[in-house]
Design an enzyme around this catalytic site. Structure first.
Site, PDB file in Angstrom:
ATOM      1  N   ARG A 262       0.856  -1.190   0.000  1.00 39.90           N
ATOM      2  CA  ARG A 262       0.000   0.000   0.000  1.00 39.90           C
ATOM      3  C   ARG A 262       0.889   1.236   0.000  1.00 39.90           C
ATOM      4  O   ARG A 262       1.918   1.281   0.715  1.00 39.90           O
ATOM      5  CB  ARG A 262      -0.899   0.030   1.252  1.00 39.90           C
ATOM      6  CG  ARG A 262      -2.043  -0.955   1.237  1.00 39.90           C
ATOM      7  CD  ARG A 262      -3.084  -0.649   0.154  1.00 39.90           C
ATOM      8  NE  ARG A 262      -4.188  -1.599   0.169  1.00 39.90           N
ATOM      9  CZ  ARG A 262      -4.274  -2.673  -0.630  1.00 39.90           C
ATOM     10  NH1 ARG A 262      -3.333  -2.935  -1.522  1.00 39.90           N
ATOM     11  NH2 ARG A 262      -5.328  -3.465  -0.550  1.00 39.90           N
ATOM     12  N   GLU A 291      -3.810   7.433  -4.408  1.00 41.28           N
ATOM     13  CA  GLU A 291      -4.434   6.782  -5.569  1.00 41.28           C
ATOM     14  C   GLU A 291      -5.869   7.266  -5.713  1.00 41.28           C
ATOM     15  O   GLU A 291      -6.519   7.524  -4.700  1.00 41.28           O
ATOM     16  CB  GLU A 291      -4.421   5.268  -5.376  1.00 41.28           C
ATOM     17  CG  GLU A 291      -3.008   4.700  -5.347  1.00 41.28           C
ATOM     18  CD  GLU A 291      -2.998   3.180  -5.239  1.00 41.28           C
ATOM     19  OE1 GLU A 291      -4.039   2.542  -5.483  1.00 41.28           O
ATOM     20  OE2 GLU A 291      -1.940   2.644  -4.905  1.00 41.28           O
ATOM     21  N   HIS A 309      -1.110   0.446  -9.732  1.00 38.25           N
ATOM     22  CA  HIS A 309      -1.745  -0.569  -8.864  1.00 38.25           C
ATOM     23  C   HIS A 309      -2.381  -1.692  -9.700  1.00 38.25           C
ATOM     24  O   HIS A 309      -3.580  -1.936  -9.615  1.00 38.25           O
ATOM     25  CB  HIS A 309      -2.781   0.096  -7.940  1.00 38.25           C
ATOM     26  CG  HIS A 309      -3.095  -0.741  -6.714  1.00 38.25           C
ATOM     27  ND1 HIS A 309      -3.474  -0.201  -5.505  1.00 38.25           N
ATOM     28  CD2 HIS A 309      -3.096  -2.087  -6.504  1.00 38.25           C
ATOM     29  CE1 HIS A 309      -3.692  -1.163  -4.620  1.00 38.25           C
ATOM     30  NE2 HIS A 309      -3.467  -2.321  -5.215  1.00 38.25           N
TER      31      HIS A 309
END
Ligand code: GLV
Length: 346
Positions: A262, A291, A309
């Site tokens: 993350r 994000e 991602h």
């Protein structure tokens, strides 16, 4: 005949679906699938209200990823949404390994099972990490840019790039994904493995030709490794676990940093400073602090390989998501207990 039980499906534009099995499970348990199409989380909250179309749902299944566009990055399981769930809701099944965007405590307090899809995308994410490890040593993403736009800039890499062969890998989080990354890096590059996590894993250590070395803190591990890979869950304890202090401990020759976990686990400003000072000499990031979106200064740095991602994005993950979500729905409606809950409802 008892009324049908509503199941809210949060579908993806890209997903695998064993339609015949979903239909069979629906018929067996008298389920009625309704499909999420809210344009915002506020609209979702409205629809959950008495009289709203989602007010009698018994389960929510998020299969695949949320759609791109206005539906992307809505967080239907976050703290502000949970109080709006109807009393009827008893099960949430959500694709993916991480569950940091769900308020598990609040969901549990409401008596709702929450299931992730463990091990569904281990192979896909570990392969992404392997590629980013190579990139953090060899700067192949930058070399691609040179091939497209400026061939001769690539010649500078002759002094900068090194091979990961026989270098030392440091993995944070030796769970399914971390272990797979470490084994791939050993097999592909002959890397030796150090690791950090909340506890030692003596059996996993022995899976390597040269047993993996445990460190009880990330600070203790960094001076020993050439490349660090983050593969741990995001929690308050792992927030900014790589920052100025940790980068300052890099060994001579510099550290490479790979993140497939993350984005908020790395302090991106500190990473940029460490790239500037040479404490960090390469990075491969699939995940980002803000994000959807990438820090513009990271985009400008040729030592950093960036992905949006997509570690998980492979057909095998999508098939596993669908299968595990189905297993959970079937087990819950059949026995009252799903197969892969992260919480416990007594
Ligand atoms: O980021 C992907 C996941 O948590 O599975």
């Amino acid at each position: 005949m008892a009324p049908k039980q509503d199941v809210l499906m949060i579908e993806s534009t890209v997903q695998a679906s064993d339609t015949a099995r979903w239909e069979a499970v629906a018929a067996k348990f008298n389920l009625n699938f309704i499909y999420y199409d809210c344009k915002s989380t506020d609209e979702f909250k409205e629809r959950l209200k008495p009289g709203g179309p989602y007010n009698r749902i018994v389960a929510i299944v998020r299969n695949g990823w949320l759609k791109a566009g206005p539906l992307a990055y809505q967080v239907p399981f976050a703290s502000d949404v949970v109080p709006h769930y109807p009393e009827t809701l008893k099960l949430i099944c959500c694709s993916g390994h991480g569950h940091d965007t769900a308020d598990i405590d609040a969901i549990t307090a409401r008596g709702i099972w929450y299931c992730n899809t463990p091990n569904a995308c281990t192979e896909a994410v570990a392969n992404t990490a392997l590629s980013l490890v190579l990139d953090s040593f060899r700067f192949l993403t930058y070399a691609q840019w040179c091939a497209r736009f400026d061939w001769f800039k690539s010649r500078d890499l002759g002094l900068e790039a090194v091979d990961p062969t026989h270098k030392v890998l440091g993995v944070v989080g030796l769970g399914d994904i971390g272990l797979a990354v470490a084994r791939k890096c050993e097999a592909a590059f002959g890397m030796t493995v150090h690791y950090h996590g909340p506890r030692r894993k003596p059996e996993a250590e022995q899976l390597f030709k040269q047993p993996a070395v445990y460190h009880s803190s990330v600070e203790d591990m960094i001076p020993h490794v050439d490349c660090i890979v983050l593969a741990a869950p995001y929690t308050p304890a792992t927030h900014h676990m790589l920052s100025t202090k940790q980068f300052s401990l890099a060994k001579k020759g510099g550290l490479r940093v790979v993140n497939i976990a993350r984005g908020q686990m790395i302090d991106e400003d500190a990473l940029l400073e460490a790239l500037e000072s040479g404490k960090v000499v390469g990075a491969g990031l699939d995940v980002h602090a803000n994000e959807p979106g990438v820090n513009p200064k990271l985009k400008d740095n040729w030592r950093v390989a960036l992905l949006p991602h997509i570690g998980v994005c492979s057909g095998s993950s999508w098939e596993n998501f669908d299968k595990i979500n189905l297993d959970n729905v079937e087990a819950f409606f059949g026995t009252g207990k799903p197969v892969t809950p992260v919480n416990n409802i007594i």
